[in-house]
Write an enzyme that holds these catalytic residues in place. Structure first.
Site, PDB file in Angstrom:
ATOM      1  N   TYR A 193       7.247   4.857   9.599  1.00  0.00           N
ATOM      2  CA  TYR A 193       7.686   3.281  10.395  1.00  0.00           C
ATOM      3  C   TYR A 193       8.480   3.085   8.887  1.00  0.00           C
ATOM      4  O   TYR A 193       9.077   1.052   8.540  1.00  0.00           O
ATOM      5  CB  TYR A 193       7.096   1.948  10.829  1.00  0.00           C
ATOM      6  CG  TYR A 193       5.065   2.309  10.404  1.00  0.00           C
ATOM      7  CD1 TYR A 193       4.857   1.276   9.025  1.00  0.00           C
ATOM      8  CD2 TYR A 193       4.093   3.472  10.892  1.00  0.00           C
ATOM      9  CE1 TYR A 193       3.700   1.932   8.677  1.00  0.00           C
ATOM     10  CE2 TYR A 193       2.886   2.969   9.751  1.00  0.00           C
ATOM     11  CZ  TYR A 193       2.978   2.284   8.960  1.00  0.00           C
ATOM     12  OH  TYR A 193       1.726   2.084   8.625  1.00  0.00           O
TER      13      TYR A 193
ATOM     14  N   ARG B 209       0.934  -1.231  -0.238  1.00  0.00           N
ATOM     15  CA  ARG B 209      -0.090   0.676  -0.430  1.00  0.00           C
ATOM     16  C   ARG B 209       0.878   1.204  -0.426  1.00  0.00           C
ATOM     17  O   ARG B 209       1.435   1.655   0.753  1.00  0.00           O
ATOM     18  CB  ARG B 209      -1.019  -0.400   1.157  1.00  0.00           C
ATOM     19  CG  ARG B 209      -0.540   0.167   2.566  1.00  0.00           C
ATOM     20  CD  ARG B 209      -1.346   0.488   3.829  1.00  0.00           C
ATOM     21  NE  ARG B 209      -0.607  -0.013   5.282  1.00  0.00           N
ATOM     22  CZ  ARG B 209      -0.123   0.660   5.395  1.00  0.00           C
ATOM     23  NH1 ARG B 209       0.301   1.316   5.204  1.00  0.00           N
ATOM     24  NH2 ARG B 209       0.016  -0.218   6.811  1.00  0.00           N
TER      25      ARG B 209
ATOM     26  N   HIS C  38      -1.976   3.490   6.436  1.00  0.00           N
ATOM     27  CA  HIS C  38      -2.695   2.054   7.320  1.00  0.00           C
ATOM     28  C   HIS C  38      -4.317   3.448   6.997  1.00  0.00           C
ATOM     29  O   HIS C  38      -5.034   2.530   6.058  1.00  0.00           O
ATOM     30  CB  HIS C  38      -3.558   1.918   8.743  1.00  0.00           C
ATOM     31  CG  HIS C  38      -4.157   1.293   9.312  1.00  0.00           C
ATOM     32  ND1 HIS C  38      -3.741   0.063   8.319  1.00  0.00           N
ATOM     33  CD2 HIS C  38      -4.864   1.536   9.990  1.00  0.00           C
ATOM     34  CE1 HIS C  38      -4.925  -0.494   9.399  1.00  0.00           C
ATOM     35  NE2 HIS C  38      -6.052   0.758  10.111  1.00  0.00           N
TER      36      HIS C  38
END
Ligand code: TPP
Length: 369
Positions: free
Chosen positions: A282, A270, A274
């Site tokens: 991260y 992706r 999120h």
């Protein structure tokens, strides 16, 4: 039977578009029927990308509330199976499954009504903006609690088998959700009863910020299939539309004709966080760059052009048509009325004339599963 590709977990180098097809490269023949199919798939993939892009931007402009889970970069894992599915096949999605709705042909205007949580959406604005579900095409609404769709899809597959119906249940999770008990219990059951289910793990390597290697003792999750006695396949380039098409055709054929379930783990990525409120710091930049170079859409476009399946004029016409469709859909959503607050109280209690499906189940369960 698809070759298992379990060696290398990540694609190291961008693959030339003309070589799409993975292990099927040499056997994949561009017959007129195939070409027509690929043109249809192209429209679905392009539409999914463009809808997603627009939805992200609308959220960032503050034009609807909540958050948005983009699936940009991982279009193949949902559009390909949904595009191949029959209208009556069941889809148990998770929270990043826009491509299933587009692949199954849900009109774009309803997708925008959904993110705007308007009265014109299927759930009339009750659920989370990105919990896409549409009963007309047998796609259930996802639940916030991860992996709850897995036993539901298993139940649908059991019902098909018990009633002798040649439908297939499709189920989707990310690699993170496979740690839930629902996953293990369902796949174990599916394996015992050889149910018609095609299970996809969309491996985008992170569950929110948690990388795969520290959330699973065996990152090759397709190998779990062996423990359940079912077929397991790894697609280490899940951004290769042709490879995905071939793997799903085999899995669907197996399920529809009594051959039992398949667990497919497709590696993808992706591009964004999120959800839109996650800056995704991260992840290493070079990892993102490497996967962006494997963008499934331009690779598929280059393949179609190089193999003379489509011309650039045809592609441009589709892109223009899609943009107009999206503009109309945004207008439809923005002009749609809000739902009254009481709508949240509907469908909470069963009506008096409700027939408990379990009593129907009892009647047939004794016969055979
Ligand atoms: C049972 C449960 N645990 C935790 C969460 C919080 N949560 C929502 S999405 C998510 C990560 C899911 O990762 P993955 O399954 O890999 O899907 P992805 O978001 O990568 O598509 C988590 C931990 C939840 N919704 N439900």
């Amino acid at each position: 039977m698809a070759k298992k590709d379990t060696g290398d977990t990540a694609v190291k180098e961008p693959v030339e578009a003309a070589t799409l097809g993975g292990p099927y490269r040499d056997s994949f023949k561009l017959t007129p029927k195939r070409k027509e199919q690929l043109r249809g798939l192209y429209r679905v993939m392009r539409l999914t990308r463009d809808i997603d892009d627009r939805m992200r931007k609308l959220f960032r402009q503050g034009r609807y509330y909540g958050t948005y889970f983009s699936q940009i970069g991982q279009e193949c894992t949902t559009t390909v199976p949904a595009f191949l599915a029959e209208k009556d096949d069941f889809i148990g999605p998770s929270h990043r499954e826009l491509g299933c709705m587009v692949g199954k042909g849900v009109p774009t205007k309803y997708l925008f009504a959904q993110v705007y949580t308007k009265s014109t959406s299927q759930d009339r604005g009750v659920m989370h903006p990105v919990f896409f579900g549409w009963t007309d095409v047998r796609q259930i609404t996802p639940c916030t609690c991860l992996a709850t769709q897995v036993p539901l899809a298993t139940g649908a597959a059991l019902s098909y088998k018990m009633r002798g119906i040649k439908n297939v249940a499709f189920c989707f999770t990310g690699e993170g959700a496979t740690s839930k008990g629902d996953f293990h219990e369902s796949l174990n059951f599916c394996g015992i009863h050889r149910l018609p289910l095609v299970y996809t793990i969309q491996n985008n390597w992170y569950a929110e910020s948690v990388p795969l290697e520290i959330q699973s003792g065996n990152p090759n999750q397709e190998q779990r299939a062996e423990g359940y006695g079912i077929e397991g396949v790894r697609v280490s380039d899940g951004n290769d539309a042709i490879w995905m098409l071939c793997v799903y055709e085999e899995a669907i054929e197996r399920a529809r004709n009594g051959g039992g379930p398949t667990l497919i783990m497709a590696d993808t990525y992706r591009w964004y966080g999120h959800s839109e409120i996650d800056p995704a710091t991260y992840r290493p930049d070079d990892e993102l760059k490497r996967w962006m170079a494997l963008d499934p859409i331009p690779r598929f476009e280059a393949y179609l052009l190089e193999n003379k399946v489509m011309t650039s004029d045809e592609m441009n016409a589709i892109k223009a048509e899609i943009q107009a469709e999206i503009e109309d859909a945004v207008k439809f959503a923005e002009d749609s009325p809000e739902s009254p607050a009481e709508v949240c109280l509907e469908n909470v209690y069963a009506p008096d004339d409700f027939v408990n499906p379990l009593s129907e189940f009892d009647k047939v369960v004794a016969k055979e599963i």
